[in-house]
Design a protein around this motif. Sequence first.
Motif, mmCIF file in Angstrom:
data_model
loop_
_atom_site.group_PDB
_atom_site.id
_atom_site.type_symbol
_atom_site.label_atom_id
_atom_site.label_comp_id
_atom_site.label_asym_id
_atom_site.label_seq_id
_atom_site.Cartn_x
_atom_site.Cartn_y
_atom_site.Cartn_z
ATOM 1 N N LEU A 121 37.642 41.669 38.107
ATOM 2 C CA LEU A 121 38.742 41.783 39.065
ATOM 3 C C LEU A 121 38.812 40.588 40.015
ATOM 4 O O LEU A 121 39.899 40.216 40.477
ATOM 5 C CB LEU A 121 38.592 43.077 39.878
ATOM 6 C CG LEU A 121 39.140 44.360 39.256
ATOM 7 C CD1 LEU A 121 38.825 45.548 40.143
ATOM 8 C CD2 LEU A 121 40.638 44.254 39.025
ATOM 9 N N ARG A 124 41.270 37.680 39.504
ATOM 10 C CA ARG A 124 42.702 37.988 39.622
ATOM 11 C C ARG A 124 43.505 36.765 40.092
ATOM 12 O O ARG A 124 43.153 36.124 41.077
ATOM 13 C CB ARG A 124 42.882 39.141 40.600
ATOM 14 C CG ARG A 124 44.315 39.620 40.786
ATOM 15 C CD ARG A 124 44.312 40.849 41.675
ATOM 16 N NE ARG A 124 45.619 41.474 41.734
ATOM 17 C CZ ARG A 124 45.794 42.765 41.985
ATOM 18 N NH1 ARG A 124 44.745 43.556 42.207
ATOM 19 N NH2 ARG A 124 47.003 43.286 42.039
ATOM 20 N N ASP A 171 50.413 39.562 38.270
ATOM 21 C CA ASP A 171 48.975 39.321 38.383
ATOM 22 C C ASP A 171 48.256 39.510 37.044
ATOM 23 O O ASP A 171 48.552 40.452 36.300
ATOM 24 C CB ASP A 171 48.363 40.266 39.413
ATOM 25 C CG ASP A 171 48.788 39.909 40.835
ATOM 26 O OD1 ASP A 171 49.446 38.867 40.999
ATOM 27 O OD2 ASP A 171 48.467 40.668 41.757
ATOM 28 N N ALA A 226 43.177 50.563 28.475
ATOM 29 C CA ALA A 226 42.733 49.332 29.152
ATOM 30 C C ALA A 226 42.663 48.183 28.153
ATOM 31 O O ALA A 226 41.655 47.501 28.025
ATOM 32 C CB ALA A 226 41.373 49.561 29.813
ATOM 33 N N ARG A 252 45.547 42.866 32.694
ATOM 34 C CA ARG A 252 46.082 43.105 34.023
ATOM 35 C C ARG A 252 44.973 43.679 34.912
ATOM 36 O O ARG A 252 44.044 44.327 34.409
ATOM 37 C CB ARG A 252 47.226 44.106 33.973
ATOM 38 C CG ARG A 252 48.438 43.641 33.165
ATOM 39 C CD ARG A 252 49.340 42.765 33.987
ATOM 40 N NE ARG A 252 50.600 42.462 33.293
ATOM 41 C CZ ARG A 252 51.596 41.792 33.840
ATOM 42 N NH1 ARG A 252 51.477 41.333 35.092
ATOM 43 N NH2 ARG A 252 52.691 41.549 33.170
ATOM 44 N N PRO A 253 45.066 43.496 36.218
ATOM 45 C CA PRO A 253 44.085 44.114 37.119
ATOM 46 C C PRO A 253 43.989 45.622 36.922
ATOM 47 O O PRO A 253 42.907 46.198 37.035
ATOM 48 C CB PRO A 253 44.624 43.759 38.505
ATOM 49 C CG PRO A 253 45.354 42.480 38.300
ATOM 50 C CD PRO A 253 45.995 42.600 36.948
ATOM 51 N N SER A 254 45.112 46.248 36.607
ATOM 52 C CA SER A 254 45.116 47.711 36.410
ATOM 53 C C SER A 254 44.239 48.127 35.238
ATOM 54 O O SER A 254 43.667 49.229 35.232
ATOM 55 C CB SER A 254 46.543 48.211 36.187
ATOM 56 O OG SER A 254 47.130 47.585 35.054
ATOM 57 N N ASP A 255 44.096 47.255 34.233
ATOM 58 C CA ASP A 255 43.241 47.568 33.082
ATOM 59 C C ASP A 255 41.772 47.629 33.510
ATOM 60 O O ASP A 255 41.042 48.548 33.128
ATOM 61 C CB ASP A 255 43.419 46.520 31.984
ATOM 62 C CG ASP A 255 44.816 46.550 31.380
ATOM 63 O OD1 ASP A 255 45.253 47.634 30.954
ATOM 64 O OD2 ASP A 255 45.469 45.500 31.359
ATOM 65 N N GLU A 268 40.725 48.078 36.583
ATOM 66 C CA GLU A 268 40.594 49.168 37.560
ATOM 67 C C GLU A 268 40.465 50.517 36.863
ATOM 68 O O GLU A 268 39.679 51.376 37.275
ATOM 69 C CB GLU A 268 41.799 49.168 38.498
ATOM 70 C CG GLU A 268 41.783 47.992 39.485
ATOM 71 C CD GLU A 268 43.120 47.787 40.177
ATOM 72 O OE1 GLU A 268 44.111 48.460 39.779
ATOM 73 O OE2 GLU A 268 43.185 46.960 41.108
ATOM 74 N N LYS A 269 41.234 50.703 35.794
ATOM 75 C CA LYS A 269 41.157 51.955 35.043
ATOM 76 C C LYS A 269 39.780 52.111 34.396
ATOM 77 O O LYS A 269 39.180 53.190 34.421
ATOM 78 C CB LYS A 269 42.244 52.006 33.968
ATOM 79 C CG LYS A 269 42.232 53.289 33.148
ATOM 80 C CD LYS A 269 43.410 53.328 32.172
ATOM 81 C CE LYS A 269 44.707 53.527 32.892
ATOM 82 N NZ LYS A 269 45.847 53.741 31.974
ATOM 83 N N CYS A 270 39.273 51.035 33.831
ATOM 84 C CA CYS A 270 37.961 51.060 33.196
ATOM 85 C C CYS A 270 36.868 51.374 34.221
ATOM 86 O O CYS A 270 35.970 52.181 33.964
ATOM 87 C CB CYS A 270 37.697 49.714 32.528
ATOM 88 S SG CYS A 270 36.350 49.723 31.350
#
Length: 222
Positions: free
Chosen positions: A21, A24, A32, A68, A72-75, A77-79
């Motif tokens: 992360l 980023r 992002d 994931a 993306r940052p969301s990937d 974060e989900k992991c």
Amino acid sequence: MKVDDLVKRVDQLITMGQEVLATRRHMDWGGDFIDSGLMGGFRSASLSFIERIYGSNHPHFSEVKEGAEGSRPSDAEKCIAVLRAVRSEIEGGWLFSIKGLITAEVFADFIEMAEHLLDTGYKDPAAVMCGGVLEEHLRQLCLKHKIETVTLRDGKEIPKKADTLNADLARAEVYTKLDQKMIVGWLDLRNKAAHGQYDEYTADQVKNLLSSVVEFTARVSV
């Protein structure tokens, strides 16, 4: 592997995710993004760990594998969120409680098969199958009570034999010395069946083995 070792590994993976992360970067053309190479390594390591603990059919595994996949940052974060849930389950003892329920169902199926074999005159495979159920139960008890199930030899992990697991469990007072002695006898019968010494035990003894293992696994549960 002990609970503390599992928690330590989860923490290492979470740290890896946080490092991912930290890469980023904002792209004017698409929002992002994070380092795709680092994310790929983090995702692979997380999937490997989750599969080893839960199997590939568990929702935690699917959530990371299917949810994931990108950079993306969301990937990331989900992991990380899934790994934190895993950590909570391991620390709270839920992992081994769930495994205990699954194991009980599997054991019941194998015991039923062993009973059918015995009823149809196949005492020898029935004895081997029942002994296998007993040995796996001992292994699961060791995991529950944080007793090592492997030993190191020339840098390699070698699974402990059932007799050693039995001795370790009795030493840790998971069950009594009397239980330990009875289990020695049960394992001896299983070994005779596994090594073709079929004339050294009777169908009635296998029947007693079955009922004894059923009683023991219910009384000393995982």
